[in-house]
Write an enzyme that holds these catalytic residues in place. Structure first.
Site, PDB file in Angstrom:
ATOM      1  N   HIS A 449       0.823  -1.212   0.000  1.00 35.01           N
ATOM      2  CA  HIS A 449       0.000   0.000   0.000  1.00 35.01           C
ATOM      3  C   HIS A 449       0.857   1.263   0.000  1.00 35.01           C
ATOM      4  O   HIS A 449       2.060   1.234   0.295  1.00 35.01           O
ATOM      5  CB  HIS A 449      -0.988   0.004   1.174  1.00 35.01           C
ATOM      6  CG  HIS A 449      -0.352   0.081   2.532  1.00 35.01           C
ATOM      7  ND1 HIS A 449      -0.029   1.276   3.136  1.00 35.01           N
ATOM      8  CD2 HIS A 449      -0.016  -0.890   3.421  1.00 35.01           C
ATOM      9  CE1 HIS A 449       0.484   1.037   4.341  1.00 35.01           C
ATOM     10  NE2 HIS A 449       0.510  -0.270   4.536  1.00 35.01           N
ATOM     11  N   CYS A 468       2.232  -5.187   7.017  1.00 41.55           N
ATOM     12  CA  CYS A 468       2.025  -4.882   5.606  1.00 41.55           C
ATOM     13  C   CYS A 468       3.229  -4.127   5.050  1.00 41.55           C
ATOM     14  O   CYS A 468       4.063  -3.619   5.794  1.00 41.55           O
ATOM     15  CB  CYS A 468       0.753  -4.060   5.419  1.00 41.55           C
ATOM     16  SG  CYS A 468      -0.752  -5.033   5.613  1.00 41.55           S
TER      17      CYS A 468
END
Length: 548
Positions: A449, A468
Site C-alpha cells: 500500500h 504490511c
C-alpha cells in the site's frame, strides 16, 4: 550300428544345436548389452556387482547405513536390480559433484563421503558383494544430495514462525534413471539446482569469502563504549581504522592517530550505508557490531542465504514482484528483466512481515482501512480505554457485527465485546494506506500500500510497519500493474484518486508476488550484505550446522 557310433552321432548333433543357440543368443543381444560389452573392453565401465548380490543386500537390515532405503529399493526394483554406476565417467561425475558441493554450502561428508572415498580407492580389491554395496551407497548418496539441492538441508518452518512457501516435489527415481541411461548426471542436476541469478552469484561469493576467511588474520574485537562523533578523540579509533583498512574501506592507516578525521568518517558512512545502517558517521554500538563481523561470520551468512534460495520456488513466474524484506526493496521482474525497483517499509521486529507467495488479485484506490486484529487488540482498544478521544483524533469509526456504525461515547469499553467490533478509517489524506492498496488475498491480511508518511523512505532502516508493506511511489506501481487495461489511463487513475471515491479494479494480467528474505547477494561484482533485521541468520546457521 554299434553303440559307440550312436553316442558320437548324438554328441555331434547336440553340439550343433548348442552352437546354434549360442549364435542366436548373440544375435539377440540387446543394444544396451552390446554397448556395455564394448565399454567394458574399452575400460569405460567396470563391473559394480550384479542383481544377484544387490537384491538380498537391499532387503537386509541396512537402515543404519542408508539414508533413504525405501527410495533406493524402489529405484533398483524398477531396473531389475541392475547396478547403476558401472560407467566410470558417470560415477566420477557424481564424486566430483559431491566433493565440490561446498561451493553451495553442502558437504561431501554428509553423503557417505568418507566411506565412498575409501571404497573407491580400494575398488580393484572389492568382491562382487562389496561392489554391489558400493553401487547402492552411490545411489543413496545422490538421492540425499538431490533432496538437499532441491529443498535445502533444513526445514524452513523450524526457524520461521510463519513460512508459507510450498515444498517443491521432484521424481528422484525418474531423474536418476534418465541420467543413468544417458550417462549424464547433469540431466538430473539441471532440474534440481536453483537457477535464480542470486543463487548463482552467491556461489561466487562463497568462493570469494572462503579464501578471505582462510587468508585473513583473526579480527580483534573492538570494545563498545560511548558514541564516537566526527571530530571526537577515542583510543578505539586506531583499532577501528585498522578494521576499515582490513575490510577495504580505508586505503591507508595513520599511525598513532586517535582523531576521528574526515577520511575515517567517510569510510564509516560507506560501511553503514552498505549494511543498511543510518549513514550518519556516528560510531555507536550497532556500527561496532558491524565492524566486529569477521570474514568467517560473513562466510556463514553466505551459506545461510544459499540455503534460503534452495527453499524458494524454482519458478517465480514470467511476471512477478519480488520483495526482499531484509533489504527494504521491491523489484518488478518481467521475462527475467528487472523493470523497476521501489523502496519499501516492512514489519517491525514485533510484527514481522511473513514469507509467502501469492498472485495479485485487485487494486483499491482511495481505500478505507479496516484495522487488522493485531493492531485492534494491541493498539486501538488499549488507546481508547486510556483516552476516549483516541478514535476521533485518528478518524477511526466503529461498527458492530451487523455493520451498523456505533457512537464510541455510548460503548462500555471495559467489556470484552469491543474486541468483536470492526474499526475502520475512511479514505483521506490521513489514512495510513494512502491512495492505493494492492491486494493478494492471504490468511495474514498482508498487502502492498501507499502511505502519507513519505519521509520515512529516506531512512536506511525501515522495519516500521505492522506487517504490511508500504511502497514508495505506490501509485506509479499501481499504474504499471494496470497498463494492460488501456481504459485505465494515467489521467483517469489520477482523476479517480483526486475524487476520493473508493474504486476497486480487478487484475487481468497474471502477476505473482513473493515476500522473501535474504541478507547477502552480489552487485557489480561485489558481495553485499544487509542487516539481519529479524535475526533469522543465526538460527538458520545453527540449524545448518546440526543438519547432515
Amino acid at each position: 550300428m554299434n553303440l559307440s557310433f550312436l553316442i558320437r552321432r548324438w554328441n555331434f548333433i547336440t553340439g550343433i544345436i548348442f552352437l546354434a543357440i549360442l549364435v542366436c543368443g548373440c544375435r539377440n543381444e540387446s543394444e544396451q548389452d552390446k554397448e556395455f560389452s564394448e565399454d567394458l573392453r574399452n575400460g569405460i565401465v567396470i563391473s559394480m556387482g550384479s542383481s544377484k548380490e544387490l537384491e538380498p543386500i537391499l532387503y537386509e537390515s541396512t537402515e543404519a547405513k542408508l539414508f533413504q532405503k525405501d527410495s533406493v529399493i524402489a529405484f533398483y526394483l524398477e531396473r531389475d536390480f541392475k547396478p547403476a554406476w558401472t560407467n566410470i565417467n558417470f560415477r566420477n561425475s557424481l564424486i566430483d559433484t559431491l566433493k565440490s558441493a561446498h561451493s553451495q554450502g553442502l558437504y561431501f561428508k554428509d553423503y557417505h563421503g568418507e566411506e565412498l572415498e575409501k571404497q573407491l580407492l580400494e575398488l580393484s580389491t572389492l568382491d562382487k558383494k562389496e561392489l554391489s554395496e558400493l553401487d547402492m551407497l552411490l545411489t543413496d548418496a545422490f538421492f540425499k544430495f538431490m533432496d538437499h539441492l532441491y529443498n535445502g538441508k533444513v526445514d524452513p518452518k523450524s526457524v520461521h514462525r510463519i513460512w508459507d512457501v510450498s515444498k517443491k516435489q521432484h521424481s528422484k527415481l525418474k531423474l536418476l534413471e534418465k541420467a543413468v541411461k544417458e550417462n549424464n548426471l547433469e540431466i538430473a542436476l539441471s532440474q534440481l539446482r536453483p537457477v535464480h541469478p542470486v543463487y548463482k552469484d552467491l556461489i561466487a561469493a562463497e568462493k570469494e569469502y572462503r579464501k578471505l576467511k582462510e587468508d585473513a588474520e583473526d579480527f580483534k574485537k573492538i570494545e563498545k563504549g560511548v558514541k564516537i562523533k566526527p571530530g571526537n578523540q577515542d583510543i578505539r579509533l586506531q583499532e577501528i581504522q585498522f578494521r576499515l583498512l582490513q575490510l577495504g574501506y580505508l586505503k591507508s592507516l595513520k599511525i598513532g592517530g586517535s582523531q576521528y578525521d574526515n577520511e575515517t568518517v567517510d569510510a564509516i558512512k560507506k560501511i553503514q550505508e552498505a549494511y543498511g545502517l543510518l549513514a550518519d558517521g556516528i560510531i555507536g554500538d550497532k556500527t561496532v557490531d558491524l565492524l566486529n563481523k569477521g570474514y568467517d561470520q560473513r562466510y556463514g551468512q553466505i551459506l545461510v542465504n544459499l540455503e534460503r534460495w534452495r527453499w524458494f520456488p524454482r519458478d517465480l513466474g514470467s511476471h512477478y514482484i519480488l520483495v526482499n524484506i531484509a533489504n527494504f526493496k521491491l523489484q518488478v521482474v518481467r521475462e527475467k528483466d528487472t523493470i523497476s525497483t521501489y523502496k519499501t517499509i516492512v514489519g517491525r521486529v514485533s510484527r514481522k512481515t511473513p514469507i509467502f507467495s501469492e498472485e495479485i488479485d485487485h487494486l483499491i484506490f482511495n481505500p478505507s482501512w479496516t484495522i487488522p486484529p493485531t493492531i485492534k487488540n494491541n493498539d486501538v482498544i488499549p488507546g481508547v480505554r486510556k483516552n476516549l478521544d483516541y478514535l476521533s483524533n485518528k478518524n477511526i469509526q466503529v461498527y458492530n457485527t451487523k455493520g451498523e456504525k456505533l457512537d464510541p461515547s455510548k460503548i462500555d469499553w471495559t467489556k470484552s465485546e469491543v474486541k468483536s467490533f470492526s474499526y475502520r478509517q475512511p479514505p483521506g489524506n490521513s489514512n495510513p494506506l494512502g491512495k492505493v492498496k494492492i491486494m493478494y488475498p492471504n490468511s495474514y491480511l498482508i498487502y502492498l500500500h501507499d502511505t502519507p508518511s513519505q519521509s520515512i523512505f529516506d531512512q536506511n532502516s525501515r522495519a516500521q510497519s505492522s506487517g504490511c508493506i508500504r511502497v514508495e511511489n505506490a501509485i506509479d506501481l499501481s499504474k504499471y500493474l494496470l497498463r494492460d487495461q488501456p481504459e485505465y489511463t494515467s489521467e483517469l487513475l489520477d482523476s479517480i484518486i483526486n475524487r476520493g471515491v473508493i474504486k476497486r479494479i480487478d487484475m487481468k494480467q497474471k502477476v505473482n508476488i513473493h515476500h522473501f528474505y535474504w541478507t547477502a547477494w552480489r552487485e557489480n561484482g561485489e558481495t553485499i550484505f544487509t542487516d539481519d533485521i529479524y535475526n533469522y541468520d543465526e538460527a538458520t546457521l545453527q540449524a545448518l550446522k546440526k543438519a547432515s
